[in-house]
Write a protein that holds these residues in place. Sequence first.
Motif, PDB file in Angstrom:
ATOM      1  N   GLY A   9     -18.321  -1.662  -8.085  1.00  0.00           N
ATOM      2  CA  GLY A   9     -17.430  -2.248  -7.376  1.00  0.00           C
ATOM      3  C   GLY A   9     -17.345  -3.876  -7.661  1.00  0.00           C
ATOM      4  O   GLY A   9     -17.810  -4.470  -8.646  1.00  0.00           O
ATOM      5  N   VAL A  10     -16.722  -4.562  -6.581  1.00  0.00           N
ATOM      6  CA  VAL A  10     -16.726  -6.147  -6.892  1.00  0.00           C
ATOM      7  C   VAL A  10     -17.760  -6.981  -6.159  1.00  0.00           C
ATOM      8  O   VAL A  10     -18.410  -6.369  -5.368  1.00  0.00           O
ATOM      9  CB  VAL A  10     -15.359  -6.520  -6.197  1.00  0.00           C
ATOM     10  N   PHE A  11     -17.874  -8.175  -6.793  1.00  0.00           N
ATOM     11  CA  PHE A  11     -19.161  -8.793  -5.988  1.00  0.00           C
ATOM     12  C   PHE A  11     -18.863  -9.159  -4.399  1.00  0.00           C
ATOM     13  O   PHE A  11     -19.827  -9.366  -3.806  1.00  0.00           O
ATOM     14  CB  PHE A  11     -19.284 -10.025  -7.086  1.00  0.00           C
ATOM     15  N   ASN A  12     -17.660  -9.253  -3.969  1.00  0.00           N
ATOM     16  CA  ASN A  12     -17.295  -9.808  -2.698  1.00  0.00           C
ATOM     17  C   ASN A  12     -15.921  -9.892  -2.367  1.00  0.00           C
ATOM     18  O   ASN A  12     -15.085 -10.224  -3.053  1.00  0.00           O
ATOM     19  CB  ASN A  12     -17.722 -11.489  -2.595  1.00  0.00           C
ATOM     20  N   LYS A  13     -15.522  -8.767  -1.517  1.00  0.00           N
ATOM     21  CA  LYS A  13     -14.079  -8.382  -1.480  1.00  0.00           C
ATOM     22  C   LYS A  13     -13.367  -9.516  -0.534  1.00  0.00           C
ATOM     23  O   LYS A  13     -12.091  -9.417  -0.579  1.00  0.00           O
ATOM     24  CB  LYS A  13     -14.176  -7.094  -0.398  1.00  0.00           C
ATOM     25  N   ASP A  14     -14.022 -10.406  -0.031  1.00  0.00           N
ATOM     26  CA  ASP A  14     -13.415 -11.604   0.777  1.00  0.00           C
ATOM     27  C   ASP A  14     -13.044 -12.779  -0.398  1.00  0.00           C
ATOM     28  O   ASP A  14     -12.517 -13.502   0.048  1.00  0.00           O
ATOM     29  CB  ASP A  14     -14.154 -12.133   1.893  1.00  0.00           C
ATOM     30  N   LYS A  15     -13.543 -12.652  -1.600  1.00  0.00           N
ATOM     31  CA  LYS A  15     -13.486 -13.966  -2.344  1.00  0.00           C
ATOM     32  C   LYS A  15     -12.554 -13.341  -3.696  1.00  0.00           C
ATOM     33  O   LYS A  15     -12.937 -14.079  -4.708  1.00  0.00           O
ATOM     34  CB  LYS A  15     -15.014 -14.245  -2.814  1.00  0.00           C
ATOM     35  N   ILE A  16     -11.720 -12.506  -3.437  1.00  0.00           N
ATOM     36  CA  ILE A  16     -10.996 -12.088  -4.671  1.00  0.00           C
ATOM     37  C   ILE A  16      -9.644 -12.092  -3.976  1.00  0.00           C
ATOM     38  O   ILE A  16      -9.234 -11.737  -2.886  1.00  0.00           O
ATOM     39  CB  ILE A  16     -11.220 -10.659  -5.106  1.00  0.00           C
ATOM     40  N   ALA A  17      -8.404 -12.652  -4.782  1.00  0.00           N
ATOM     41  CA  ALA A  17      -6.987 -12.674  -4.178  1.00  0.00           C
ATOM     42  C   ALA A  17      -6.294 -11.953  -5.227  1.00  0.00           C
ATOM     43  O   ALA A  17      -6.422 -12.264  -6.492  1.00  0.00           O
ATOM     44  CB  ALA A  17      -6.663 -13.935  -3.813  1.00  0.00           C
ATOM     45  N   LEU A  18      -5.352 -10.895  -4.870  1.00  0.00           N
ATOM     46  CA  LEU A  18      -4.619 -10.389  -5.894  1.00  0.00           C
ATOM     47  C   LEU A  18      -3.379 -10.297  -5.468  1.00  0.00           C
ATOM     48  O   LEU A  18      -2.836  -9.957  -4.362  1.00  0.00           O
ATOM     49  CB  LEU A  18      -4.943  -8.777  -5.832  1.00  0.00           C
ATOM     50  N   VAL A  19      -2.237 -10.950  -6.163  1.00  0.00           N
ATOM     51  CA  VAL A  19      -1.139 -11.327  -5.647  1.00  0.00           C
ATOM     52  C   VAL A  19      -0.080 -10.751  -6.757  1.00  0.00           C
ATOM     53  O   VAL A  19       0.331 -11.629  -7.735  1.00  0.00           O
ATOM     54  CB  VAL A  19      -1.022 -12.725  -5.467  1.00  0.00           C
ATOM     55  N   PRO A  20       0.578  -9.805  -6.515  1.00  0.00           N
ATOM     56  CA  PRO A  20       1.773  -9.316  -7.367  1.00  0.00           C
ATOM     57  C   PRO A  20       2.912 -10.217  -7.113  1.00  0.00           C
ATOM     58  O   PRO A  20       3.363 -10.320  -5.895  1.00  0.00           O
ATOM     59  CB  PRO A  20       1.939  -7.980  -6.900  1.00  0.00           C
ATOM     60  N   ASP A  21       3.204 -10.984  -8.073  1.00  0.00           N
ATOM     61  CA  ASP A  21       4.249 -12.166  -7.812  1.00  0.00           C
ATOM     62  C   ASP A  21       5.143 -12.350  -8.920  1.00  0.00           C
ATOM     63  O   ASP A  21       6.452 -12.844  -8.931  1.00  0.00           O
ATOM     64  CB  ASP A  21       3.661 -13.378  -7.463  1.00  0.00           C
ATOM     65  N   HIS A  22       4.793 -11.780 -10.200  1.00  0.00           N
ATOM     66  CA  HIS A  22       5.701 -12.102 -11.400  1.00  0.00           C
ATOM     67  C   HIS A  22       6.892 -11.234 -11.455  1.00  0.00           C
ATOM     68  O   HIS A  22       7.846 -11.754 -11.753  1.00  0.00           O
ATOM     69  CB  HIS A  22       4.830 -12.007 -12.749  1.00  0.00           C
ATOM     70  N   PHE A  23       6.366  -9.917 -11.543  1.00  0.00           N
ATOM     71  CA  PHE A  23       7.602  -8.947 -11.516  1.00  0.00           C
ATOM     72  C   PHE A  23       8.017  -8.167 -10.396  1.00  0.00           C
ATOM     73  O   PHE A  23       8.343  -6.861 -10.410  1.00  0.00           O
ATOM     74  CB  PHE A  23       7.421  -7.934 -12.669  1.00  0.00           C
ATOM     75  N   VAL A  24       7.563  -8.606  -9.026  1.00  0.00           N
ATOM     76  CA  VAL A  24       7.908  -7.839  -7.668  1.00  0.00           C
ATOM     77  C   VAL A  24       9.097  -8.536  -7.348  1.00  0.00           C
ATOM     78  O   VAL A  24       9.313 -10.023  -7.242  1.00  0.00           O
ATOM     79  CB  VAL A  24       6.702  -7.897  -7.282  1.00  0.00           C
ATOM     80  N   PRO A  25       9.695  -8.044  -5.989  1.00  0.00           N
ATOM     81  CA  PRO A  25       9.963  -6.471  -6.034  1.00  0.00           C
ATOM     82  C   PRO A  25       9.898  -5.769  -7.412  1.00  0.00           C
ATOM     83  O   PRO A  25      10.866  -6.381  -8.262  1.00  0.00           O
ATOM     84  CB  PRO A  25      11.020  -5.990  -4.998  1.00  0.00           C
ATOM     85  N   ASN A  26       9.288  -4.733  -7.728  1.00  0.00           N
ATOM     86  CA  ASN A  26       9.218  -4.036  -9.128  1.00  0.00           C
ATOM     87  C   ASN A  26      10.320  -4.359  -9.754  1.00  0.00           C
ATOM     88  O   ASN A  26      11.522  -3.740  -9.416  1.00  0.00           O
ATOM     89  CB  ASN A  26       8.712  -2.757  -9.113  1.00  0.00           C
ATOM     90  N   LYS A  27      10.403  -4.779 -11.091  1.00  0.00           N
ATOM     91  CA  LYS A  27      11.636  -4.953 -11.935  1.00  0.00           C
ATOM     92  C   LYS A  27      12.163  -3.647 -12.580  1.00  0.00           C
ATOM     93  O   LYS A  27      13.273  -3.618 -13.039  1.00  0.00           O
ATOM     94  CB  LYS A  27      11.621  -6.210 -12.717  1.00  0.00           C
ATOM     95  N   ASP A  28      11.117  -2.866 -12.792  1.00  0.00           N
ATOM     96  CA  ASP A  28      11.106  -1.645 -13.747  1.00  0.00           C
ATOM     97  C   ASP A  28      10.091  -0.618 -13.353  1.00  0.00           C
ATOM     98  O   ASP A  28       9.162  -1.118 -12.896  1.00  0.00           O
ATOM     99  CB  ASP A  28      11.789  -2.067 -15.100  1.00  0.00           C
ATOM    100  N   ILE A  29      10.182   0.397 -14.134  1.00  0.00           N
ATOM    101  CA  ILE A  29       9.357   1.182 -13.921  1.00  0.00           C
ATOM    102  C   ILE A  29       7.787   0.820 -14.530  1.00  0.00           C
ATOM    103  O   ILE A  29       6.792   1.244 -13.718  1.00  0.00           O
ATOM    104  CB  ILE A  29       9.682   2.790 -14.574  1.00  0.00           C
ATOM    105  N   LYS A  30       7.858   0.486 -15.642  1.00  0.00           N
ATOM    106  CA  LYS A  30       6.441  -0.115 -16.257  1.00  0.00           C
ATOM    107  C   LYS A  30       5.993  -1.033 -15.416  1.00  0.00           C
ATOM    108  O   LYS A  30       4.661  -1.287 -14.916  1.00  0.00           O
ATOM    109  CB  LYS A  30       6.580  -0.874 -17.508  1.00  0.00           C
ATOM    110  N   SER A  31       6.660  -2.139 -14.664  1.00  0.00           N
ATOM    111  CA  SER A  31       6.245  -3.060 -13.781  1.00  0.00           C
ATOM    112  C   SER A  31       5.667  -2.454 -12.512  1.00  0.00           C
ATOM    113  O   SER A  31       4.514  -2.620 -11.760  1.00  0.00           O
ATOM    114  CB  SER A  31       7.377  -3.889 -13.357  1.00  0.00           C
ATOM    115  N   ALA A  32       6.469  -1.468 -11.991  1.00  0.00           N
ATOM    116  CA  ALA A  32       6.176  -0.584 -10.809  1.00  0.00           C
ATOM    117  C   ALA A  32       4.671  -0.097 -10.937  1.00  0.00           C
ATOM    118  O   ALA A  32       3.842  -0.058 -10.136  1.00  0.00           O
ATOM    119  CB  ALA A  32       6.852   0.233 -10.461  1.00  0.00           C
TER     120      ALA A  32
END
Lengths: 422, 163
Positions: free
Chosen positions: A53-76
């Motif tokens: 797993g990860v070292f600390n679940k509170d110290k990781i930020a995951l932000v889908p922002d480049h191609f969202v809302p999904n621009k195509d199937i691969k991005s999805a």
Amino acid sequence: MGMTMTQKILARAAGLESVKAGDLIMAELDLVLGNDITSPVAIHEIEKMKVDGVFNKDKIALVPDHFVPNKDIKSAEHCKCVREFARKNEITNYFEVGEMGIEHALLPEKGLTVPGDVIIGADSHTCTYGALGAFSTGVGSTDMAAGMATGKAWFKVPSAIKFVLNGEFEGDVSGKDLILHIIGMIGVDGALYKSMEFVGPGVASLSMDDRFTVANMAIEAGGKNGIFPVDDKTVEYLKEHTKREYKIFEADEDAEYDEVYEINLNELRPTISFPHLPENTHTIDQVHKEGDVKIDQVVIGSCTNGRISDMRIAAEILKGRHIAKGMRAIVLPATQAVYMQCLEEGLLKIFIESGCVVSTPTCGPCLGGYMGVMAAGERCVSTTNRNFVGRMGHVDSEVYLASPAVAAASAIKGFIACPEDL
Amino acid sequence: MDNAKGRVFKYGDNVDTDVIIPARYLNSSDPAELATHCMEDIDKEFTKKVNKGDIIVAAKNFGCGSSREHAPISIKASGVSCVIAETFARIFYRNAINIGLPIIECPEASKNIDAGDEVEIDFNTGIITDITKGTSYQGQAFPEFMQKLIAAGGLVNFINEGK
């Protein structure tokens, strides 16, 4: 020998009394960040690692922002990969469409970045959080994976360049003009491997949004990080946005700098970076002398200039006016909170009445992803951060980097202009 | 670590990661697919002409801009055995090492080697030999741990091998 602000933060994170430029250190991380483009590569790597797993679940930020809302199937598929990883590892700070914003506008707003932090992000503009007096820097996906797994990263301690700011902005000049001016002055590799420390009496007059813009583009000068001292405005911002405790660091008086630049803010003029490098800067006065640069599109948004003050500046100029015939103007508030504030302040109405379109938060056009990709021969004045060949679409299209004020005025005139020209 | 040997593709200053692998292809993270678009926005002929072992030689600040690891991944998956430059942008430098793509800073080699030259690099000594011209240059030799890291195929395998 004294330490720079950056060196002091790194020494703290490495558990050392002191560090000096060139030292290789292992630092504890306060936050590890990734987006929908870089995280899937990191997730693939962490799955290959023999870790639990990860070292600390509170110290990781995951932000889908480049191609969202999904621009195509691969991005999805990429977004699905990030979402499932976040769910499996119970990542606290995963931001779904509807909650998300452009990462570097979102994380400070959510109070996840505070002074004294050491932050890595698999996105080059991670250097933005230096505005709050944190050490933050962009890395790649493998470093992100190792960071998520171990909570640590190695760094070569950087030397620094000091920028002493004096005076205050005059007229329609903002943080964007300051950082473009600096990049024009030192070049796109002028701060390669180095810290850019912004100090001096002029700092107090810069809004937090201006500081975010300046720190954000340190990477465009090749910098490892850009950093501001913590002052009353920073403390005020933190009171509104976070409950986290933080530690304030200051550079030693005898800290050594490779170079020192003095900049008088009152002497700056609206500044535009011409294709195809951010260092290719021209003041608005030079642009006018050289002749009109006709444009097809304007983009107002991004991690550089998508915050509420950027929206307000653009709206004030667009109010009661209409963009030029044939112009496409795309406004992207950087987060849902900024979007909501635009709604409450009536800015959305101003944008739409003036002929702009307003998009949900996304990096979209900045990197030629979607929501404003250009055809051959087209030109855009954009408040984003890069104007490389093909950055916003066709290799024969052109991006001119500028402030929200210049972008809004240019949309109205149909060529590169500033509010004084209206 | 074995020597690298191949023909040179030559580029100038500030080759950014957007031209190495344009963002329109970043909806994929498959190395083989990324390789089919490598260098597309700076050199449309690259993917047609590149052979396994070939070498990229560039000038200042190679790999500047976006942190996308897809850039060194696409170069490595194209078969390129080493990138020589006057300087590298720092994120690209880390990424290349982390994925096991050899890179060397050497201003003299960067200046004097021409496109199409056959070049050999000895990673143990850092010596870059331009076989075509019969000249050689002293590049920075990799420290042993970095050679092992690259030989392992990158940071992840290196960590897993417990080295």
